[in-house]
Design an enzyme around this catalytic site. Sequence first.
Site, short mmCIF file in Angstrom:
data_model
loop_
_atom_site.label_atom_id
_atom_site.label_comp_id
_atom_site.label_asym_id
_atom_site.label_seq_id
_atom_site.Cartn_x
_atom_site.Cartn_y
_atom_site.Cartn_z
N CYS A 88 -19.27 4.33 10.09
CA CYS A 88 -18.47 3.11 10.22
C CYS A 88 -18.36 2.55 8.80
O CYS A 88 -18.33 3.33 7.83
CB CYS A 88 -19.10 2.13 11.20
N PHE A 89 -18.31 1.24 8.64
CA PHE A 89 -18.18 0.70 7.28
C PHE A 89 -19.51 0.74 6.54
O PHE A 89 -19.60 1.22 5.41
CB PHE A 89 -17.65 -0.74 7.33
#
EC number: 3.1.3.16
Length: 235
Positions: A88-89
């Site tokens: 994800c981020f």
Amino acid sequence: MGNGMTKVLPGLYLGNFIDAKDPDQLGRNKITHIISIHESPQPLLQDITYLRISVSDTPEVPIKKHFKECVHFIHSCRLNGGNCLVHCFAGISRSTTIVIAYVMTVTGLGWQEVLEAIKASRPIANPNPGFRQQLEEFGWANSQKLRRQLEERFGEIPFRDEEDLRALLPLCRRCRQGSATSAASATTASSAAEGTLQRLVPRSPRDSHQPLPLLARVKQTFFCLPRCLSRKGGK
């Protein structure tokens, strides 16, 4: 944002968006598939197979509706000898949630135990409260239903993932998972040792009917430590 992607199982890695575009890491870990799960996932490399899912890291987002698709994607990759990075981020919440759902499916372990094992090698792993609740709802029944679907589509699961995951658990956590016989023996030995300590350590009349916290701490330390050291020394 961490120190690179983390290997969770053979063929399964967990990381962040920096890891997903780092050619050195991707090459070193032979990444062939990537699940990008954040607000605006975009494929970057032509030689990698992507699954892009747009999900924000907020508790109310229904991330569990993506579990089945992600589990099938990861499993197919591993069965074909590939290596899948889930990112994800920040590599903390969304990607960890997806990895936990997959591991629950192929092992039958509960989400808390899987998270504990992941944290042993990636301490920042931490699904947000809403995602934790969805993992709880996913639970054993739903994860095993999805496992049956995997086996119907791909055949019997050939991996020893539960054994690999348990190997990641902290030593004292594994000590608590000893056999009933070992636990009974330890209890007997503990009682005998406590009696000896109580005879050796003088107590005032006021304390004669109360357990000593110090003795409890000594007992816990000296009966866990040898088992942990023996396991560590055996590696």
